[in-house]
Design a protein around this motif. Structure first.
Motif, mmCIF file in Angstrom:
data_model
loop_
_atom_site.group_PDB
_atom_site.id
_atom_site.type_symbol
_atom_site.label_atom_id
_atom_site.label_comp_id
_atom_site.label_asym_id
_atom_site.label_seq_id
_atom_site.Cartn_x
_atom_site.Cartn_y
_atom_site.Cartn_z
ATOM 1 N N ALA B 97 0.829 -1.200 0.000
ATOM 2 C CA ALA B 97 0.000 0.000 0.000
ATOM 3 C C ALA B 97 0.868 1.257 0.000
ATOM 4 O O ALA B 97 0.643 2.183 -0.779
ATOM 5 C CB ALA B 97 -0.929 -0.020 1.216
ATOM 6 N N VAL B 98 1.893 1.274 0.873
ATOM 7 C CA VAL B 98 2.777 2.439 0.953
ATOM 8 C C VAL B 98 3.463 2.673 -0.384
ATOM 9 O O VAL B 98 3.482 3.787 -0.922
ATOM 10 C CB VAL B 98 3.829 2.248 2.070
ATOM 11 N N LEU B 99 4.009 1.582 -0.957
ATOM 12 C CA LEU B 99 4.699 1.692 -2.233
ATOM 13 C C LEU B 99 3.758 2.200 -3.310
ATOM 14 O O LEU B 99 4.070 3.150 -4.030
ATOM 15 C CB LEU B 99 5.250 0.319 -2.636
ATOM 16 N N GLY B 100 2.597 1.564 -3.409
ATOM 17 C CA GLY B 100 1.647 1.898 -4.454
ATOM 18 C C GLY B 100 1.185 3.347 -4.333
ATOM 19 O O GLY B 100 1.181 4.101 -5.317
ATOM 20 N N PHE B 101 0.854 3.753 -3.126
ATOM 21 C CA PHE B 101 0.364 5.105 -2.889
ATOM 22 C C PHE B 101 1.434 6.130 -3.272
ATOM 23 O O PHE B 101 1.157 7.126 -3.922
ATOM 24 C CB PHE B 101 0.007 5.233 -1.398
ATOM 25 N N THR B 102 2.685 5.860 -2.874
ATOM 26 C CA THR B 102 3.769 6.788 -3.176
ATOM 27 C C THR B 102 3.998 6.873 -4.680
ATOM 28 O O THR B 102 4.219 7.964 -5.218
ATOM 29 C CB THR B 102 5.062 6.335 -2.470
ATOM 30 N N VAL B 103 3.948 5.725 -5.358
ATOM 31 C CA VAL B 103 4.167 5.738 -6.806
ATOM 32 C C VAL B 103 3.072 6.550 -7.488
ATOM 33 O O VAL B 103 3.351 7.410 -8.329
ATOM 34 C CB VAL B 103 4.220 4.289 -7.351
ATOM 35 N N ILE B 104 1.822 6.322 -7.106
ATOM 36 C CA ILE B 104 0.707 7.027 -7.741
ATOM 37 C C ILE B 104 0.798 8.528 -7.474
ATOM 38 O O ILE B 104 0.767 9.345 -8.391
ATOM 39 C CB ILE B 104 -0.641 6.474 -7.221
ATOM 40 N N LYS B 105 0.967 8.897 -6.207
ATOM 41 C CA LYS B 105 0.996 10.307 -5.838
ATOM 42 C C LYS B 105 2.255 10.992 -6.382
ATOM 43 O O LYS B 105 2.213 12.127 -6.829
ATOM 44 C CB LYS B 105 0.983 10.447 -4.308
ATOM 45 N N GLY B 106 3.388 10.265 -6.287
ATOM 46 C CA GLY B 106 4.672 10.875 -6.608
ATOM 47 C C GLY B 106 4.879 11.054 -8.099
ATOM 48 O O GLY B 106 5.466 12.047 -8.539
ATOM 49 N N ALA B 317 2.991 21.945 -2.786
ATOM 50 C CA ALA B 317 4.096 21.563 -1.908
ATOM 51 C C ALA B 317 3.964 20.102 -1.489
ATOM 52 O O ALA B 317 4.945 19.343 -1.482
ATOM 53 C CB ALA B 317 4.128 22.464 -0.669
ATOM 54 N N ILE B 318 2.750 19.697 -1.169
ATOM 55 C CA ILE B 318 2.533 18.312 -0.742
ATOM 56 C C ILE B 318 2.833 17.347 -1.889
ATOM 57 O O ILE B 318 3.433 16.284 -1.695
ATOM 58 C CB ILE B 318 1.098 18.151 -0.208
ATOM 59 N N ASN B 319 2.470 17.739 -3.114
ATOM 60 C CA ASN B 319 2.805 16.901 -4.269
ATOM 61 C C ASN B 319 4.316 16.752 -4.424
ATOM 62 O O ASN B 319 4.813 15.672 -4.759
ATOM 63 C CB ASN B 319 2.207 17.494 -5.550
ATOM 64 N N ARG B 320 5.033 17.859 -4.195
ATOM 65 C CA ARG B 320 6.499 17.787 -4.274
ATOM 66 C C ARG B 320 7.037 16.816 -3.224
ATOM 67 O O ARG B 320 7.972 16.057 -3.473
ATOM 68 C CB ARG B 320 7.104 19.183 -4.066
ATOM 69 N N ALA B 321 6.417 16.818 -2.041
ATOM 70 C CA ALA B 321 6.854 15.895 -0.991
ATOM 71 C C ALA B 321 6.675 14.441 -1.444
ATOM 72 O O ALA B 321 7.562 13.608 -1.260
ATOM 73 C CB ALA B 321 6.067 16.140 0.289
ATOM 74 N N TRP B 322 5.532 14.146 -2.066
ATOM 75 C CA TRP B 322 5.312 12.774 -2.550
ATOM 76 C C TRP B 322 6.365 12.382 -3.587
ATOM 77 O O TRP B 322 6.928 11.274 -3.532
ATOM 78 C CB TRP B 322 3.920 12.639 -3.183
#
Lengths: 258, 350
Positions: B97-106, B317-322
């Motif tokens: 979940a963490v990986l998937g969420f980070t990939v999608i958002k990032g 800014a939050i998108n940049r964090a992802w």
């Protein structure tokens, strides 16, 4: 090459445990001397004091004199590294260096002592492998890992490695106990050839092997578990196996032991 | 039920009745159907709840039926197997979940310009800006920490395994154990108090490296120690018997034999500290502009960047964090793959 060993009033301890008591013996040059006896009687321990290898175990110490051609190898000034260069050793289980090729295994002793000369190393590789009766089997794959050989070949590789540094004496600690009969035969034949140049001392559990390969045989025994082991008798192999002086030797050899 | 259950019991006492795969599938379908009914009839809702209820129903039904048809031992076997499988899935789920969420958002923001620009003069609501400065900072800080911790840790491990015999070894070993549990913020505080307050140095990448090195050290020592311990003594004896001195034996025989495991341990230690934020807060400080020199002045780093941007009340800014978090994960992933490749080709030949 080929020196003799004398042991005079040697006592060996592991910490407080008295492992071997009062050994006096003489190993002649250019001959095979075999040590036999039941497990735990100290024959390997005695062997390991001949090149100061027992010191690797913490708490081990020796009293008495162990002489190499009359020179005490336990004087404080003696460097054990130099002793081991003169007295090579082959172990119970073949232990080729797993990170090295066959060629590098053979010349490991020279290379790690700083020998760089390539043609000299090449020459030593061939001579040692021929000396260990392994050359014909591995000459086309010297770059392959030492661990890729069969157990018997690995043991001969270890013998080649030991004779590559040209020691005076070769100690063998049950060199065939992990091998099949054919590999054992190969190594026994090899011993017959090596004794022309080297002094050989072998520990074996196999009495037939001692009878086949050795010129003199020593019988070690201990009175009871926990007691120190002792050298009961050392004599010509023929005499030990046909007409031993001590009754304990006869009992052990004839299988009437214990 | 008689047709669905393959009763193989005949003359042989060795064969017992067994539930067929088809019958198990039927139980699963039944469990899902009952769950559906429950979710319609009662106020239950939500996907996670649905999966959980269905899974529990299936396991219970399977165990009860198996107990009747196959006997107690087989039922127990099925129950425990099911529980183990569920636990394994539950353990992997958060990771995926963490990986998937980070990939999608990032991946929404991540592009070449993001990787090659800094945050100098970029306001929090601006859509541009990048993490070049933070990547450089992280690579330099972690690189320096590795250069400090690995040789030192390796020497400690060699001392513990090859040379120590008595009390000093036990004391060193004890403190390595204590250091393993050291909270990372404490490492940061220590360097802050010593390097910056007491010795009067400025914030710098190197100060961060010192804190990271403290955190790496016990991991490196422990993993290297374990690897050196499993090198068989017969190799050491074989080397001594050739008249090779002890230190040459350690360097040329023991270390190469253990190399693959040591490299893996070092890479794990690197991966662990690459994501550390707390010790860098007080030592590296963070910097929106590029600072190539790790020995002077505040620097950026990826974890600090993620921490800073994620705290701002602004979508860009939050998108940049992802995106920065995704890059951080990728860097650790690349390090892990490198470790495996090196471990495969180094050391023991077979």
């Amino acid at each position: 090459m080929a020196k003799s060993i004398q042991m005079k009033n040697v006592d060996i301890y592991y910490g407080k445990f008295h492992a071997v008591q009062d050994v006096n013996l003489s190993v002649p040059p250019r001959a095979v001397t075999a040590f036999i006896g039941p497990s735990g009687c100290g024959k390997s321990t005695v062997l390991r004091t001949m090149n100061r290898m027992h010191e690797v175990i913490p708490g081990a110490r020796v009293e008495g004199r162990v002489e190499l051609d009359g020179e005490d190898i336990y004087r404080p000034a003696v460097d054990p590294v130099e002793v081991r260069r003169a007295v090579g050793m082959v172990f119970q289980r073949p232990n080729p260096f797993p990170t090295m090729s066959i060629r590098d295994n053979v010349v490991a002793g020279l290379k790690l002592q700083g020998v760089r000369n390539k043609s000299h190393l090449e020459e030593v590789t061939e001579r040692s492998l021929r000396g260990a009766n392994l050359w014909n089997e591995v000459k086309d794959r010297l770059g392959r890992p030492g661990g890729s050989l069969s157990g018997g070949q690995q043991q001969r590789l270890c013998i080649a490695r030991a004779i590559a540094v040209q020691p005076e004496i070769l100690l063998m600690d049950e060199p065939c106990s992990a091998l099949d009969p054919i590999s054992t035969l190969a190594i026994e034949e090899l011993m017959g050839e090596l004794k022309k140049d080297y002094t050989i001392v072998i520990v074996t559990h196999n009495m037939q092997q001692a009878a086949r390969v050795s010129d003199q045989t020593g019988f070690f025994n201990l009175k009871a578990a926990g007691q120190p082991g002792r050298l009961i008798e050392l004599d010509n192999t023929e005499k030990i196996f046909s007409n031993p002086t001590e009754k304990a030797t006869e009992d052990y050899i004839s299988g009437r032991f214990g | 039920m008689a047709q669905a259950v393959e009763v193989k019991a005949g003359n042989s006492r060795l064969i017992r009745a067994q539930l067929s795969r088809r019958f198990l599938a039927a139980i699963a379908a039944g469990a899902i159907a009952v769950t559906f009914a429950l979710f319609i009839a009662t106020p239950l809702h939500g996907l996670v709840g649905f999966v959980l209820v269905a899974a529990v129903l299936y396991v219970v039904a399977q165990t009860v039926i198996s107990n009747v048809v196959e006997g107690r031992r087989a039922a127990m076997n099925r129950l425990v197997t099911s529980v183990v499988v569920v636990c394994a899935c539950a353990a992997v789920l958060p990771l995926v979940a963490v990986l998937g969420f980070t990939v999608i958002k990032g991946s929404a923001v991540l592009d070449l310009s993001f990787l090659t620009h800094t945050m100098r003069g970029v306001a929090e609501q601006d859509p541009y800006g990048g993490i070049y400065h933070a990547i450089i900072g992280t690579l330099e800080q972690v690189g320096l920490a590795t250069l400090l911790a690995v040789p030192f840790g390796l020497l400690v491990a060699i001392y513990l395994v090859e040379y120590s015999t008595g009390r000093l070894g036990r004391i060193v070993s004890f403190f390595v154990d204590v250091m393993t549990g050291l909270p990372s913020i404490v490492a940061g505080l220590f360097i802050f108090a010593l390097w910056i307050l007491a010795l009067g140095q400025s914030f710098s990448g190197f100060a961060g490296s010192l804190a990271l090195a403290i955190l790496m050290l016990p991991t490196v020592v422990r993993s290297a120690e374990e690897m050196l311990k499993i090198v068989p003594d017969s190799l050491r004896e074989g080397s001594y018997a050739l008249g090779i001195p002890k230190w040459v034996t350690v360097v040329r025989i023991v270390l190469p034999t253990a190399l693959a495991g040591i490299v893996t341990g070092v890479m794990l230690a690197i991966a662990r500290v690459t994501g550390e934020t707390a010790p860098l807060l007080l030592t590296v400080f963070g910097n929106p502009a590029l600072n190539f020199n790790p020995f002077s002045g505040a620097q950026a780093s990826l974890p600090l960047f993620v921490f800073g941007e994620a705290g701002l009340p602004n979508e860009t800014a939050i998108n940049r964090a992802w995106a920065a978090a995704l890059v951080l994960i990728l860097i650790v992933l690349v390090l892990n793959i490198m470790a495996r490749v090196i471990a495969r080709f180094a050391g023991v030949r077979s």
